[in-house]
Structures are given as C-alpha cells and as structure tokens.
Scaffold this motif. Structure first.
Motif, PDB file in Angstrom:
ATOM      1  N   LYS A  25       0.826  -1.208   0.000  1.00 25.09           N
ATOM      2  CA  LYS A  25       0.000   0.000   0.000  1.00 25.09           C
ATOM      3  C   LYS A  25       0.861   1.258   0.000  1.00 25.09           C
ATOM      4  N   SER A  26       1.964   1.202   0.776  1.00 18.12           N
ATOM      5  CA  SER A  26       2.855   2.371   0.837  1.00 18.12           C
ATOM      6  C   SER A  26       3.459   2.653  -0.531  1.00 18.12           C
ATOM      7  N   GLY A  27       3.860   1.582  -1.239  1.00 18.87           N
ATOM      8  CA  GLY A  27       4.431   1.749  -2.574  1.00 18.87           C
ATOM      9  C   GLY A  27       3.415   2.326  -3.549  1.00 18.87           C
ATOM     10  N   LYS A  28       2.180   1.833  -3.465  1.00 20.24           N
ATOM     11  CA  LYS A  28       1.118   2.311  -4.345  1.00 20.24           C
ATOM     12  C   LYS A  28       0.820   3.785  -4.070  1.00 20.24           C
ATOM     13  N   GLY A  29       0.802   4.157  -2.774  1.00 16.67           N
ATOM     14  CA  GLY A  29       0.536   5.551  -2.420  1.00 16.67           C
ATOM     15  C   GLY A  29       1.636   6.474  -2.881  1.00 16.67           C
ATOM     16  N   TYR A  30       2.889   5.989  -2.818  1.00 15.28           N
ATOM     17  CA  TYR A  30       4.035   6.790  -3.252  1.00 15.28           C
ATOM     18  C   TYR A  30       3.995   7.033  -4.753  1.00 15.28           C
ATOM     19  N   ILE A  31       3.729   5.973  -5.517  1.00 15.17           N
ATOM     20  CA  ILE A  31       3.709   6.073  -6.985  1.00 15.17           C
ATOM     21  C   ILE A  31       2.553   6.937  -7.471  1.00 15.17           C
ATOM     22  N   SER A  32       1.383   6.786  -6.845  1.00 16.70           N
ATOM     23  CA  SER A  32       0.193   7.510  -7.302  1.00 16.70           C
ATOM     24  C   SER A  32       0.039   8.882  -6.652  1.00 16.70           C
ATOM     25  N   SER A  33       0.860   9.146  -5.606  1.00 15.82           N
ATOM     26  CA  SER A  33       0.736  10.405  -4.838  1.00 15.82           C
ATOM     27  C   SER A  33      -0.659  10.544  -4.238  1.00 15.82           C
ATOM     28  N   ASP A  34      -1.287   9.416  -3.968  1.00 14.39           N
ATOM     29  CA  ASP A  34      -2.623   9.392  -3.382  1.00 14.39           C
ATOM     30  C   ASP A  34      -2.528   8.889  -1.948  1.00 14.39           C
ATOM     31  N   SER A  35      -2.703   9.805  -0.989  1.00 12.04           N
ATOM     32  CA  SER A  35      -2.545   9.440   0.422  1.00 12.04           C
ATOM     33  C   SER A  35      -3.611   8.458   0.902  1.00 12.04           C
ATOM     34  N   SER A  36      -4.718   8.359   0.188  1.00 13.66           N
ATOM     35  CA  SER A  36      -5.778   7.434   0.596  1.00 13.66           C
ATOM     36  C   SER A  36      -5.359   5.975   0.421  1.00 13.66           C
ATOM     37  N   CYS A  37      -4.286   5.771  -0.337  1.00 10.92           N
ATOM     38  CA  CYS A  37      -3.797   4.393  -0.556  1.00 10.92           C
ATOM     39  C   CYS A  37      -2.894   3.921   0.587  1.00 10.92           C
ATOM     40  N   LEU A  38      -2.434   4.856   1.402  1.00 11.75           N
ATOM     41  CA  LEU A  38      -1.495   4.505   2.470  1.00 11.75           C
ATOM     42  C   LEU A  38      -2.183   3.725   3.589  1.00 11.75           C
ATOM     43  N   PRO A  39      -1.448   2.820   4.258  1.00 11.08           N
ATOM     44  CA  PRO A  39      -2.023   2.052   5.366  1.00 11.08           C
ATOM     45  C   PRO A  39      -2.240   2.949   6.584  1.00 11.08           C
ATOM     46  N   GLU A  40      -3.086   2.496   7.495  1.00  7.09           N
ATOM     47  CA  GLU A  40      -3.354   3.251   8.716  1.00  7.09           C
ATOM     48  C   GLU A  40      -2.101   3.299   9.574  1.00  7.09           C
ATOM     49  N   VAL A  41      -1.726   4.505  10.015  1.00  3.26           N
ATOM     50  CA  VAL A  41      -0.509   4.689  10.809  1.00  3.26           C
ATOM     51  C   VAL A  41      -0.614   3.954  12.139  1.00  3.26           C
TER      52      VAL A  41
END
Length: 244
Positions: A25-41
């Motif tokens: 998820k972190s990789g997907k969020g980084y590539i897409s610049s979409d913070s909604s893809c990041l896992p819950e902290v």
C-alpha cells in the motif's frame, strides 16, 4: 542459515502478511501520490511495537522456546512460593505458552512498591555496585497451568492460593482491574542458599521475565569489570584474614 519456509523476521505469519500488505500500500501511495492508498498509521505502530521492543517480546517470539528464563519476585512473595505456601502467582499478563512446565529461576529482589520492578532491563547477578539493588537466584519453579480471572469474586475466591489480601496493592481494584492471570505452581525448589553464580547476565524480555544469557556471549562493560576485580580483591583479603 534460515530453514526452508521460515522467515528471519519476528512475528506470526499473520503479522508478516500484514506488514507485506502495508508495504504494498505504501508503494502504491508513493507512486500515485494518493494518500488514501497509504495504510493506517496506528495499525503500523500497533504491529511494529511488540516486535521492535527488546524488553517486551510477544508470544510469537522464538526465544521463549529456546532460552532459559528467570522470574523477578519481590521478597517475601518469592519465599512464600518456594516454601509451598503460595501456589498461584498472580500477574497482569499471561505466561508465554512455551514456558508452561519449564524450569524458571526465581530472581528475588527486595520488597518494594507493588507491581513496580526495582531492576534495570539489563542486570548482572553479583553486581556489587552501591547503586544497584540486591538480587539473587534463590530457587526455581515450574508453572503447570494459567487461570484467567475476569472478576473480583473469582479472584478473591482463590486467596488461599495466591495469598493476595483484598487491601493489598496487588488486589483487585474495581474500575481499574480488567483481568488477572494466575500462574499455577506445579513444582518448586528452594536452594539451600542463594545461588553463588556470579557475573551472570540477564535481559528483561517481558515485564518480570528475564532471559538468562550465556556468559560467553555477554559483552563485559567497564563497570562490570571494575566490580569483578573489586570482588576478587575482597575475596583475597578475606582469605588472608582466615589464614591469620
């Protein structure tokens, strides 16, 4: 060398799958610049904290099954257990399953505040530093089972076993105590005198449970070397006095 199918990382298979998913998820969020893809902290913190803390090992830690351990107990509780009067040792946490039926050394510390350890996370048996509390291995025990108390009535019904009085600092506190674990003593043995083993390193692994480390693997600190030399000088002085 890791065995086939085994991971070098600590934690259960479920934990490891969760870590892998969070990395994805972190990789997907980084590539897409979409913070909604990041896992819950908070989920990452919850998952990482038990395995990263060297002094709060989880149930899944492999060391529980491969190492020897000692349990810190304040006097007079240690004495009562080894004398057979205290047949249930109460704790706010469960005994790691691999330690059931295993010999656990009793690490006796001096009487102090209820539920508060007086020992550092890394200790050495026989350390004579004036700022270090006295601690000795006085015997051993084996726990045969664990009782889980979820209410005051059941907890106080076993008072003859755990010897914790209602007004004790270890007693059940309404509105605060949620659960108490009773480690049932199967066997116990008291040494005729405190263990004479010296310079034995121990590392806290979970609350009052300390791993007994092999002495050959212990990195001696300058302070420990000074204490050891001081003790040797004292022993030589005592022997000379005896000769005269």
């Amino acid at each position: 060398v890791q065995g086939r199918g085994l991971s070098p990382m600590p934690g259960s298979a479920k934990d490891l799958r969760k870590i892998a998913e969070d990395i994805r998820k972190s990789g997907k969020g980084y590539i897409s610049s979409d913070s909604s893809c990041l896992p819950e902290v908070e989920e990452i913190k919850k998952l990482a904290s038990p395995t990263n803390d060297e002094h709060a090992k989880p149930e899944s830690w492999n060391g529980w099954a491969s190492s020897k351990f000692a349990l810190e107990m304040q006097h007079p509780w240690s004495e009562l257990l080894l004398d057979g009067k205290k047949t249930i040792e109460t704790r706010a946490y469960d005994l790691p399953t691999p330690l059931l039926g295993q010999q656990i050394e009793i690490l006796e510390s001096q009487k102090g505040n209820a539920g508060v350890s007086s020992l550092d996370n890394n200790i050495v048996i026989g350390d004579i530093s004036p700022d270090k509390p006295k601690v000795d291995m006085v015997g051993w025990c084996k726990f045969s089972s664990v009782v889980k108390y979820t209410n005051r009535k059941d907890f106080e019904a076993d008072e003859n076993g755990h010897l914790v009085k209602r007004d004790s600092g270890y007693g059940w506190i309404d509105g605060k105590t949620k659960v108490v674990y009773g480690w049932v003593v199967g066997e116990s043995f008291r040494y005729s005198k405190a263990s004479e083993q010296r310079d034995q390193p121990l590392v806290r692994r979970l609350r009052s449970l300390f791993e007994i480390k092999p002495q050959s693997n212990f990195v001696d600190t300058k302070e420990t070397k000074l204490n050891t030399n001081k003790r040797k000088r004292q022993n030589r002085h005592t022997k000379r006095k005896k000769r005269y």
